[in-house]
Scaffold this motif. Sequence first.
Motif, PDB file in Angstrom:
ATOM      1  N   THR A 148      76.762  20.728 -64.679  1.00 57.04           N
ATOM      2  CA  THR A 148      77.849  20.473 -63.724  1.00 57.04           C
ATOM      3  C   THR A 148      78.627  21.754 -63.427  1.00 57.04           C
ATOM      4  OG1 THR A 148      79.281  19.833 -65.585  1.00 57.04           O
ATOM      5  CG2 THR A 148      78.118  18.067 -64.427  1.00 57.04           C
ATOM      6  N   GLU A 149      78.405  22.802 -64.215  1.00 52.56           N
ATOM      7  CA  GLU A 149      79.043  24.084 -63.925  1.00 52.56           C
ATOM      8  C   GLU A 149      78.531  24.669 -62.608  1.00 52.56           C
ATOM      9  OE1 GLU A 149      81.482  25.392 -65.710  1.00 52.56           O
ATOM     10  OE2 GLU A 149      81.399  23.749 -67.153  1.00 52.56           O
ATOM     11  N   ASP A 150      77.414  24.143 -62.112  1.00 54.58           N
ATOM     12  CA  ASP A 150      76.825  24.667 -60.882  1.00 54.58           C
ATOM     13  C   ASP A 150      77.476  24.110 -59.625  1.00 54.58           C
ATOM     14  OD1 ASP A 150      75.056  26.039 -62.507  1.00 54.58           O
ATOM     15  OD2 ASP A 150      73.552  24.444 -62.434  1.00 54.58           O
ATOM     16  N   VAL A 151      78.375  23.115 -59.782  1.00 46.81           N
ATOM     17  CA  VAL A 151      78.998  22.497 -58.611  1.00 46.81           C
ATOM     18  C   VAL A 151      80.510  22.487 -58.779  1.00 46.81           C
ATOM     19  CG1 VAL A 151      76.973  21.037 -58.179  1.00 46.81           C
ATOM     20  CG2 VAL A 151      78.844  20.177 -59.603  1.00 46.81           C
ATOM     21  N   ALA A 152      81.199  22.166 -57.700  1.00 43.73           N
ATOM     22  CA  ALA A 152      82.659  22.078 -57.742  1.00 43.73           C
ATOM     23  C   ALA A 152      83.088  20.942 -58.673  1.00 43.73           C
ATOM     24  CB  ALA A 152      83.214  21.855 -56.340  1.00 43.73           C
TER      25      ALA A 152
ATOM     26  N   PHE B 281      80.708  14.681 -61.411  1.00 46.77           N
ATOM     27  CA  PHE B 281      80.082  13.469 -61.911  1.00 46.77           C
ATOM     28  C   PHE B 281      79.044  12.911 -60.956  1.00 46.77           C
ATOM     29  CE2 PHE B 281      79.558   9.111 -63.325  1.00 46.77           C
ATOM     30  CZ  PHE B 281      79.372   9.320 -64.678  1.00 46.77           C
ATOM     31  N   ALA B 282      79.299  13.009 -59.650  1.00 46.48           N
ATOM     32  CA  ALA B 282      78.294  12.560 -58.690  1.00 46.48           C
ATOM     33  C   ALA B 282      77.013  13.366 -58.852  1.00 46.48           C
ATOM     34  CB  ALA B 282      78.831  12.680 -57.276  1.00 46.48           C
ATOM     35  N   TYR B 283      77.172  14.667 -59.062  1.00 42.16           N
ATOM     36  CA  TYR B 283      76.014  15.532 -59.300  1.00 42.16           C
ATOM     37  C   TYR B 283      75.293  15.111 -60.578  1.00 42.16           C
ATOM     38  CZ  TYR B 283      73.441  19.791 -60.545  1.00 42.16           C
ATOM     39  OH  TYR B 283      72.460  20.685 -60.905  1.00 42.16           O
ATOM     40  N   TRP B 284      76.071  14.835 -61.632  1.00 45.19           N
ATOM     41  CA  TRP B 284      75.488  14.421 -62.904  1.00 45.19           C
ATOM     42  C   TRP B 284      74.702  13.119 -62.766  1.00 45.19           C
ATOM     43  CZ3 TRP B 284      74.300  16.304 -67.449  1.00 45.19           C
ATOM     44  CH2 TRP B 284      74.059  15.446 -68.520  1.00 45.19           C
TER      45      TRP B 284
ATOM     46  N   VAL C 250      71.429  13.873 -61.265  1.00 50.20           N
ATOM     47  CA  VAL C 250      70.560  14.587 -62.204  1.00 50.20           C
ATOM     48  C   VAL C 250      69.905  13.619 -63.181  1.00 50.20           C
ATOM     49  CG1 VAL C 250      70.555  16.189 -64.161  1.00 50.20           C
ATOM     50  CG2 VAL C 250      71.728  16.807 -62.045  1.00 50.20           C
ATOM     51  N   ILE C 251      70.682  12.671 -63.721  1.00 48.31           N
ATOM     52  CA  ILE C 251      70.138  11.701 -64.674  1.00 48.31           C
ATOM     53  C   ILE C 251      69.059  10.846 -64.012  1.00 48.31           C
ATOM     54  CG2 ILE C 251      70.690   9.673 -66.055  1.00 48.31           C
ATOM     55  CD1 ILE C 251      71.566  12.312 -67.262  1.00 48.31           C
ATOM     56  N   CYS C 252      69.320  10.417 -62.787  1.00 47.04           N
ATOM     57  CA  CYS C 252      68.330   9.590 -62.081  1.00 47.04           C
ATOM     58  C   CYS C 252      67.057  10.374 -61.801  1.00 47.04           C
ATOM     59  CB  CYS C 252      68.924   9.055 -60.782  1.00 47.04           C
ATOM     60  SG  CYS C 252      70.238   7.839 -61.022  1.00 47.04           S
TER      61      CYS C 252
ATOM     62  N   PHE D 227      85.071  16.071 -65.995  1.00 48.35           N
ATOM     63  CA  PHE D 227      83.744  15.773 -66.526  1.00 48.35           C
ATOM     64  C   PHE D 227      82.876  17.024 -66.580  1.00 48.35           C
ATOM     65  CE2 PHE D 227      79.307  14.582 -66.316  1.00 48.35           C
ATOM     66  CZ  PHE D 227      79.227  13.633 -67.318  1.00 48.35           C
ATOM     67  N   ARG D 228      82.098  17.118 -67.669  1.00 46.78           N
ATOM     68  CA  ARG D 228      81.131  18.200 -67.834  1.00 46.78           C
ATOM     69  C   ARG D 228      79.843  17.619 -68.412  1.00 46.78           C
ATOM     70  NH1 ARG D 228      84.591  23.241 -70.492  1.00 46.78           N
ATOM     71  NH2 ARG D 228      86.013  23.530 -68.722  1.00 46.78           N
ATOM     72  N   GLY D 229      78.748  18.112 -67.928  1.00 50.26           N
ATOM     73  CA  GLY D 229      77.461  17.675 -68.430  1.00 50.26           C
ATOM     74  C   GLY D 229      76.417  18.756 -68.287  1.00 50.26           C
ATOM     75  N   TRP D 230      75.452  18.741 -69.190  1.00 48.67           N
ATOM     76  CA  TRP D 230      74.400  19.754 -69.206  1.00 48.67           C
ATOM     77  C   TRP D 230      73.125  19.120 -69.739  1.00 48.67           C
ATOM     78  CZ3 TRP D 230      71.698  21.325 -73.549  1.00 48.67           C
ATOM     79  CH2 TRP D 230      70.929  22.494 -73.437  1.00 48.67           C
ATOM     80  N   ILE D 231      71.986  19.390 -69.107  1.00 48.72           N
ATOM     81  CA  ILE D 231      70.716  18.822 -69.531  1.00 48.72           C
ATOM     82  C   ILE D 231      69.600  19.839 -69.377  1.00 48.72           C
ATOM     83  CG2 ILE D 231      70.239  17.811 -67.254  1.00 48.72           C
ATOM     84  CD1 ILE D 231      68.913  15.446 -68.778  1.00 48.72           C
TER      85      ILE D 231
END
Length: 322
Positions: free
Chosen positions: A12-16, A21-24, A27-29, A45-49
Amino acid sequence: MQQLSLRTIRSTEDVAAGDAFAYWSDVICDTLVHVAARATGKEPFRGWIEHTVLDGIGWSTLSSGPQQVTRTRRMIARDQEEFLLVNIQTAGQAVIRQDERAATLAPRSMTFLDSTRPYTLEFGDPFSQVVVQVPRSLLSGRSLDDVTALTLGPHGPARLVADFLVGLEQQQREDPVAAAALLPHAVGLLESILGLAARESTPHPSATALARERVHRFVQRHVHDPGLDAAAVAAGCGMSRRTLFRALAADGEPLTTLIRRLRVAQAQQLLRARPALPIAAVALNCGFAGTAQLHRAFRSLTGTTPGAYRTGGERAQEPAPL
């Protein structure tokens, strides 16, 4: 031939921040299966995969903020492939629900999800997981009905399997060729732990139930013995009289009633199978002391006499079979 795929890392660091969360969710889907996600934390929110695929098996290492994830039947219909999802918790806790079961995962615990049925995942705090995505076609058609949403580990065989899967994911980063050579062992271990999980999910009979079954079997084999009593049954079953009575108390059928019922049932069989056999011989063959005892027990349980039962002249109540 084993095939390697490129490793992808998305964050999520790659987006505003407003789009995180919408980006995340997307990504999960795209990486795992179609789900609906909802952020539940108060902090941004922060997420990384990090994801790779090795011979058709997906490996995802992820860290994320609090959220709730739901997979519905409509989302299941959107996916063409069927997967076993192996969730190994590495940090934080999770609650996973599927098939009316719920599993609480602590670090190094593991659970299974079937991608073909709805499920819900709840993460109340930041967490990390390793998710192994195994095509169902690799699992020899094994049913997952008894293993979904069961907590395995962090001790015993499940811990060994979880450690192997996590270690194999790390090995892919350092030496993909070596990881590919070990991959068949991962599938074999998963097959084994699925079998163990299915066995553990099946209710085990209690010691009392096992003792009761042993008593019933012994009485059935020796019901023709006129000397059959509590002492003989207890000795024959290798238990104390106290254990014997406690085992039968759960059924509400005392030993004397059990013996009488089985003797009458055997007498009914003999009366119909050998109509020429004298009543006295029937009594002797079924463990009764004599015809009078047979008559009393028979009438008490069936409502008629042995002779009337044999000729079919009166309707008898059938005691439980042998």
